[in-house]
Motif scaffolding. Structure first.
Motif, short mmCIF file in Angstrom:
data_model
loop_
_atom_site.label_atom_id
_atom_site.label_comp_id
_atom_site.label_asym_id
_atom_site.label_seq_id
_atom_site.Cartn_x
_atom_site.Cartn_y
_atom_site.Cartn_z
N ARG A 75 2.23 6.64 -6.77
CA ARG A 75 1.15 7.50 -7.25
C ARG A 75 1.50 8.97 -7.03
O ARG A 75 1.36 9.81 -7.93
CB ARG A 75 -0.16 7.16 -6.53
N LYS A 76 1.99 9.28 -5.83
CA LYS A 76 2.36 10.67 -5.52
C LYS A 76 3.53 11.14 -6.38
O LYS A 76 3.58 12.29 -6.78
CB LYS A 76 2.66 10.81 -4.03
N ALA A 77 4.46 10.23 -6.67
CA ALA A 77 5.61 10.59 -7.52
C ALA A 77 5.15 10.98 -8.92
O ALA A 77 5.80 11.77 -9.59
CB ALA A 77 6.60 9.43 -7.59
N LYS A 78 4.02 10.44 -9.34
CA LYS A 78 3.44 10.77 -10.67
C LYS A 78 2.44 11.91 -10.57
O LYS A 78 1.78 12.25 -11.56
CB LYS A 78 2.75 9.54 -11.27
N ASN A 79 2.28 12.48 -9.38
CA ASN A 79 1.33 13.58 -9.14
C ASN A 79 -0.09 13.22 -9.54
O ASN A 79 -0.79 14.00 -10.18
CB ASN A 79 1.77 14.85 -9.87
N LEU A 80 -0.51 12.02 -9.16
CA LEU A 80 -1.86 11.55 -9.46
C LEU A 80 -2.67 11.48 -8.18
O LEU A 80 -2.13 11.19 -7.10
CB LEU A 80 -1.82 10.16 -10.09
N THR A 81 -3.97 11.71 -8.30
CA THR A 81 -4.87 11.48 -7.19
C THR A 81 -5.28 10.01 -7.20
O THR A 81 -5.06 9.30 -8.19
CB THR A 81 -6.14 12.35 -7.31
N GLN A 82 -5.90 9.58 -6.12
CA GLN A 82 -6.40 8.20 -6.08
C GLN A 82 -7.45 8.00 -7.16
O GLN A 82 -7.51 6.96 -7.80
CB GLN A 82 -6.98 7.88 -4.70
N LYS A 83 -8.26 9.01 -7.39
CA LYS A 83 -9.29 8.92 -8.42
C LYS A 83 -8.65 8.77 -9.80
O LYS A 83 -9.09 7.94 -10.61
CB LYS A 83 -10.18 10.16 -8.39
N GLN A 84 -7.63 9.57 -10.09
CA GLN A 84 -6.95 9.48 -11.39
C GLN A 84 -6.30 8.11 -11.58
O GLN A 84 -6.40 7.53 -12.66
CB GLN A 84 -5.90 10.59 -11.51
N LEU A 85 -5.65 7.60 -10.54
CA LEU A 85 -5.03 6.28 -10.64
C LEU A 85 -6.11 5.22 -10.87
O LEU A 85 -5.93 4.32 -11.69
CB LEU A 85 -4.23 5.95 -9.38
N GLY A 86 -7.22 5.36 -10.19
CA GLY A 86 -8.33 4.43 -10.39
C GLY A 86 -8.82 4.44 -11.82
O GLY A 86 -9.05 3.39 -12.43
N GLU A 87 -8.96 5.62 -12.40
CA GLU A 87 -9.42 5.73 -13.79
C GLU A 87 -8.41 5.13 -14.76
O GLU A 87 -8.78 4.43 -15.70
CB GLU A 87 -9.69 7.20 -14.14
N LEU A 88 -7.13 5.38 -14.53
CA LEU A 88 -6.09 4.86 -15.41
C LEU A 88 -5.95 3.35 -15.34
O LEU A 88 -5.63 2.70 -16.33
CB LEU A 88 -4.74 5.51 -15.08
N THR B 14 1.13 -0.64 -14.57
CA THR B 14 1.01 -0.18 -15.95
C THR B 14 0.47 1.24 -15.98
O THR B 14 0.97 2.08 -16.72
CB THR B 14 0.09 -1.13 -16.75
N ALA B 15 -0.54 1.51 -15.16
CA ALA B 15 -1.11 2.87 -15.10
C ALA B 15 -0.07 3.88 -14.61
O ALA B 15 -0.05 5.02 -15.06
CB ALA B 15 -2.33 2.88 -14.18
N LEU B 16 0.80 3.44 -13.71
CA LEU B 16 1.84 4.32 -13.17
C LEU B 16 3.10 4.34 -14.04
O LEU B 16 4.04 5.08 -13.76
CB LEU B 16 2.22 3.88 -11.74
N GLU B 17 3.11 3.50 -15.08
CA GLU B 17 4.25 3.39 -16.00
C GLU B 17 5.53 3.01 -15.28
O GLU B 17 6.59 3.60 -15.49
CB GLU B 17 4.42 4.69 -16.80
N ILE B 18 5.41 2.00 -14.41
CA ILE B 18 6.56 1.49 -13.67
C ILE B 18 6.51 -0.03 -13.71
O ILE B 18 5.44 -0.61 -13.94
CB ILE B 18 6.59 1.97 -12.20
N GLY C 69 0.81 -1.22 0.00
CA GLY C 69 0.00 0.00 0.00
C GLY C 69 0.84 1.26 0.00
O GLY C 69 0.57 2.22 -0.73
N GLY C 70 1.87 1.26 0.84
CA GLY C 70 2.77 2.42 0.89
C GLY C 70 3.53 2.62 -0.41
O GLY C 70 3.76 3.75 -0.84
N LEU C 71 3.90 1.51 -1.04
CA LEU C 71 4.61 1.59 -2.32
C LEU C 71 3.68 2.14 -3.42
O LEU C 71 4.12 2.93 -4.25
CB LEU C 71 5.17 0.23 -2.71
N ILE C 72 2.42 1.71 -3.40
CA ILE C 72 1.45 2.23 -4.38
C ILE C 72 1.28 3.74 -4.16
O ILE C 72 1.32 4.53 -5.10
CB ILE C 72 0.10 1.50 -4.27
N ARG C 73 1.10 4.12 -2.91
CA ARG C 73 0.89 5.53 -2.57
C ARG C 73 2.10 6.38 -3.01
O ARG C 73 1.95 7.42 -3.63
CB ARG C 73 0.63 5.69 -1.08
N ALA C 74 3.30 5.91 -2.68
CA ALA C 74 4.51 6.66 -3.02
C ALA C 74 4.66 6.80 -4.54
O ALA C 74 4.99 7.87 -5.05
CB ALA C 74 5.74 5.97 -2.43
#
Length: 153
Positions: free
Chosen positions: A11-24, A52-56, A4-9
């Motif tokens: 996501r934040k590194a990509k400047n995405l909100t949880q909603k944006q990550l969810g959509e992607l 894939t959504a985070l491109e990592i 969870g912490g790795l996902i959050r980190a």
């Protein structure tokens, strides 16, 4: 740090909100939130969609003690096999992570694989295989949606 912490980190590194990550990633925002809070553990396939959504690479979302490099290797091998391609280890790569090894890839029907092969870092093969699988799933989903609409309406 847990998944969870790795996902959050990431996501934040990509400047995405949880909603944006969810959509992607095609995952509901509340589910992303539960993953990040550690209240829910995503399946490996779900982690692949998030990565894939985070491109990592997916291994960046798996705590070091939980990583399953064999699954990544199997994904690459299976994807190449479906395309009638073969892969062979070329040696150790730059050591920048668990996917730093180098591999040769060539067409199964090649008369001279030694001359026709191309060298790739595993991380690149994994990225390509993941993107191809994602595109195939999207096409499959689109086909099913169109077909079911045609049958029902």
């Amino acid at each position: 740090m847990g998944t969870g912490g790795l996902i959050r980190a990431a996501r934040k590194a990509k400047n995405l909100t949880q909603k944006q990550l969810g959509e992607l990633s095609g995952i509901a925002e509340p589910t992303i939130r539960r993953y990040e809070l550690g209240k829910l553990n995503p399946k490996y396939e779900t982690l692949q969609r998030i990565a894939t959504a985070l491109e990592i690479p997916v291994w960046q979302l798996i705590p070091a003690t939980d990583q399953e490099p064999d699954r990544d290797y199997e994904l690459v091998c299976d994807t190449l096999d479906m395309a009638d391609l073969r892969m062979e280890a070329a040696g150790l790569g730059d050591g920048t992570g668990p996917d730093g090894d180098l591999y040769f890839v060539w067409h199964k029907d090649s008369e001279n694989p030694t001359e026709d092969r191309v060298q790739y870092a595993f991380r690149d093969l994994f990225r390509i295989a993941t993107e191809v699988q994602k595109a195939a799933e999207l096409k499959k989903y689109d086909y099913i949606r169109k077909r079911i609409e045609a049958e029902l309406f």
